[in-house]
Enzyme design. Structure first.
Site, short mmCIF file in Angstrom:
data_model
loop_
_atom_site.label_atom_id
_atom_site.label_comp_id
_atom_site.label_asym_id
_atom_site.label_seq_id
_atom_site.Cartn_x
_atom_site.Cartn_y
_atom_site.Cartn_z
N ASP A 199 40.20 36.75 35.36
CA ASP A 199 41.17 37.01 36.42
C ASP A 199 41.25 38.49 36.77
O ASP A 199 41.76 38.85 37.83
CB ASP A 199 42.55 36.50 35.98
CG ASP A 199 43.55 36.49 37.12
OD1 ASP A 199 43.20 35.99 38.20
OD2 ASP A 199 44.66 37.00 36.94
N MET A 280 50.03 35.40 41.26
CA MET A 280 50.01 36.02 42.58
C MET A 280 48.87 37.02 42.75
O MET A 280 48.72 37.59 43.82
CB MET A 280 51.34 36.74 42.82
CG MET A 280 52.54 35.82 42.91
SD MET A 280 52.43 34.66 44.31
CE MET A 280 52.42 35.81 45.69
N ARG A 281 48.07 37.22 41.68
CA ARG A 281 47.00 38.22 41.80
C ARG A 281 46.00 37.83 42.89
O ARG A 281 45.46 38.68 43.59
CB ARG A 281 46.30 38.43 40.46
CG ARG A 281 45.22 39.50 40.54
CD ARG A 281 44.62 39.82 39.18
NE ARG A 281 45.53 40.65 38.39
CZ ARG A 281 46.09 40.27 37.26
NH1 ARG A 281 45.87 39.06 36.79
NH2 ARG A 281 46.89 41.07 36.59
N ALA A 282 45.73 36.53 43.04
CA ALA A 282 44.77 36.08 44.04
C ALA A 282 45.22 36.47 45.45
O ALA A 282 44.41 36.90 46.28
CB ALA A 282 44.56 34.58 43.94
#
Length: 703
Positions: A199, A280-282
């Site tokens: 990730d 929420m990183r995406a």
């Protein structure tokens, strides 16, 4: 010779043939390092490392404070820099560094080393920077990143998350900034990455060698030309490199002026929700990537094609739910999501959803061209209907290849030998039952293998169990033992103040116990006695569960199957549990039960692996009902083969697959010959209420 090697020009980035997605992903990170780096997945020999190393020559130079080992920026030096305060030091310009992290690097090599002896005796923080300090404001490249040891992965994750590296030794600590562009390459056949590290990579791309003869010819000709005259080859491509370097600089300058509108942001959020990515990183990475794509195309507004391309680069590795899922993205679903939420936004704005306005082109992009699609592949219908990818404008690129879409990993390698026993009585492969969480099966004793999560071992991490004199460089200091060793000598050493007078001979390092990864070798009975469809489905489900457990515990795995008249090595020992799962899924059944052949093949595989890596201890998992019907004196030969394995101290578990009201107990007899443990399929489940807590250690003690 070292000097000559250092002055050899790097292979030019613009000379790389094909791999449009890879080149685009690297260029976007050059434009906007906030995108978060690139993970490059692909088969061996596809120039992954060549392309990554070539990127450093295109990155803009950085200003650093003269004499600072941590590359502090003159305009905003790190207030906690170990070399600070800097005062009014000079400024120098240097190329962006690309630092390579070897897979076998030590912890001290990565984060730096603190001189504990001087810290205790003189109160001085004598710190030697590591690779994280060297990579600050540059590129950190990890080849074969999926083989990186767990403790290095943890340190890398911490630095990537906090933008700083902390080195602590018994209360003495040093902190320095460590913000870098993380680029990793890997071959999926050798195993997958931990989800946490996966990730951390902003983008991911799949690469594969071209199947087009003309393109392969171009690759070979350019490589031969470079090998024959690196300086001359680099000179031939200097103009193209300068043009691309200028375009990156222009895109960087334009980037702060790019506007991410509500419509594009809504599409990004809807896409991430539709593909059920975690966290929420995406969303953030997609927003940064789409903005960088617009700047790369010379625009100040983000368009739908930018969002689409950003999704293709940022989401495939974030939607995996287990290690057996191949990364990828359903492009039809992506297009439907973009169309649905794009149309909703148009309706909200009072525009006609069927009449898409033509986007405004740039006033003159970095190359002076017209509007571009931010890396969107060309569509059918001609150049007026869809823009070309940015790479199509690179000079000297005659092939105009389209970006590759993410692909599933290549199939597992062919087995070393063909299946034995012919096709007589063979039944088609059946699917595996749903996997479940298994009990942990341990290898007895205390090992010294690679860090993992299965068996007890002496490791650099874990709980402290004692102290010893350092063997080589000092590892983890055992403070109490060091003070105890130094205390009796203080008067003889003339101690007069509060400080402790410490000598090298006083130092003691901590002896720690953690867990190691093992080689788990599966020997699976695929004979006719196992061929009942429901039974074989349950057996495959159990092996699949053990494969998943091996993935989580950082083991290597191998797979041997036996049926008919012999055994085959279906999967040589590897870190890729995906390959094992693929082999298991395709496994047919039928024929006699050559149990002895399966055990003898396991003995040979373990013998070879022991020579390759003596510190990695094996765990043999035999999945069978215990019957032996193949060859002369099958029962006697099977018992002899089992005793051969037991005589070499091989830890074994027999998973008893016998079914029906009448049980012969043959699997238990086999386990006794192996001096191992026999467990049923039900007892293998971690959540089984009736199962006893059994390990290899406990059974061997009882024996």
């Amino acid at each position: 010779m070292t000097t000559a090697h250092n002055t050899t020009p790097q292979y030019p980035f613009t000379a790389v043939v094909g791999m449009a997605d890879l080149r685009l992903a690297l260029l976007l990170n050059a434009v906007s390092p906030a995108v978060g780096g690139v993970l490059v997945r692909g088969e061996k020999g596809t120039a992954k490392s060549t392309a990554v190393r070539a990127l450093s020559a295109l990155m803009p130079a950085v200003d650093v404070i003269s004499g600072c080992r941590f590359a502090c920026a003159p305009a905003a030096p790190d207030p906690g820099c170990p070399d600070g305060p800097h005062g009014t030091g000079g400024v120098e310009e240097r190329p962006t560094r690309m630092v390579e992290l070897p897979v076998g690097a030590s912890e001290d090599r990565l984060v730096g080393a603190l001189d504990i002896e001087r810290a205790l005796s003189d109160g001085v923080k004598a710190f030697e920077p590591g690779l994280l300090a060297d990579a600050h404001r540059g590129i950190l490249y990890v080849d074969e990143v999926n083989l990186l040891h767990d403790h290095l992965v943890d340190l890398l994750l911490d630095a990537a998350a906090m933008g700083a590296s902390y080195v602590e030794r018994e209360g003495v600590s040093v902190r320095h900034a460590a913000r870098f562009l993380l680029v990793g390459t890997m071959n999926p056949e050798e195993g997958e990455l931990r989800p946490q590290l996966l990730d951390r990579f902003g983008l991911t791309v799949e690469v594969a060698a071209s199947r087009e003869p003309d393109e392969r010819v171009t690759v070979v000709r350019r490589r031969l030309a470079y090998d024959a005259d690196p300086a001359g080859f680099a000179a031939d491509w200097a103009a193209e490199e300068d043009a691309l370097r200028g375009r990156i600089a222009a895109a960087r300058e334009l980037l702060p002026r790019v506007t991410l509108g509500d419509a594009a942001l809504r599409q990004i959020a809807a896409t991430c929700a539709a593909f059920e990515v975690d966290g929420m990183r995406a969303d953030i990475v997609m927003a940064r990537t789409a903005t960088a794509l617009a700047a790369w195309a010379g625009r100040t507004d983000v368009l739908e094609e930018d969002v689409r391309q950003a999704a293709l680069l940022a989401l495939p590795h974030r939607r995996r739910r287990n290690p057996f899922d191949a990364p990828g993205l359903d492009e039809d679903k992506l297009d439907r999501t973009l169309e649905e939420f794009g149309a909703d936004e148009n309706a909200d704005e009072g525009t006609d959803g069927d009449d898409d306005p033509e986007p405004d082109g740039p006033d003159g992009g970095p190359d002076g061209g017209g509007p571009e699609g931010g890396g969107q592949p060309p569509q059918d219908g001609g150049p007026d209907e869809a823009p070309l990818p940015p790479e199509a404008e690179l000079p000297h690129q005659q092939d105009r290849e389209a970006p590759q879409t993410p692909q599933a990993p290549e199939p597992a390698p062919e087995p070393e030998s063909a299946p034995q026993g012919g096709a007589a009585g063979e039944k088609a492969a059946v699917g595996a039952a749903e996997p479940f969480r298994t009990r942990r099966l341990d290898v007895p004793g205390l090992g010294e293998g690679a860090d993992g999560r299965r068996s007890r071992a002496r490791t650099a991490h874990g709980r402290t169990t004692g102290a010893r004199r350092p063997q080589g460089a000092l590892g983890k200091l055992h403070l109490a033992a060091t003070v105890q060793a130094a205390a009796p000598h203080q008067r003889a050493r003339g101690r007069s103040g509060r400080g402790l007078v410490v000598r090298r001979d006083d130092l003691r390092e901590a002896v720690r116990e953690g867990r190691e990864g093992n080689l788990v070798l599966f020997v699976v009975d695929a004979s006719g006695s196992m061929a009942a469809r429901k039974r074989m489905s349950a057996v495959k489900g159990a092996v699949l569960s053990l494969l998943l457990d091996a993935y989580q515990r950082r083991d290597k795995i191998g797979l041997i199957t036996f049926r008919g008249t012999g055994a085959e090595l279906a999967l040589p020992p590897t870190s890729s549990v995906e390959a094992g799962a693929a082999r298991l899924e395709q496994l047919p059944t039928g024929g006699r039960t050559p149990l002895s052949e399966g055990l003898l093949r396991a003995h040979e595989v373990l013998r070879v692996e022991r020579m390759r890596d003596a510190s990695r201890r094996p765990l043999l998992v035999v999945v069978t009902d215990g019957r032996a019907t193949g060859g002369p004196e099958p029962v006697v030969r099977a018992a002899r083969a089992a005793r051969l394995l037991a005589g070499e101290g091989t830890a074994s578990v027999v998973v008893d697959c016998e079914a029906g009201p009448v049980r012969l107990g043959l699997a238990g007899e086999l386990a006794r010959e192996l001096q191992g443990t026999a467990i049923t399929l039900d007892e293998l489940r971690a959540d089984s209420v009736s199962a006893l807590v059994r390990t290899v250690q406990g059974n061997r003690k009882a024996a």
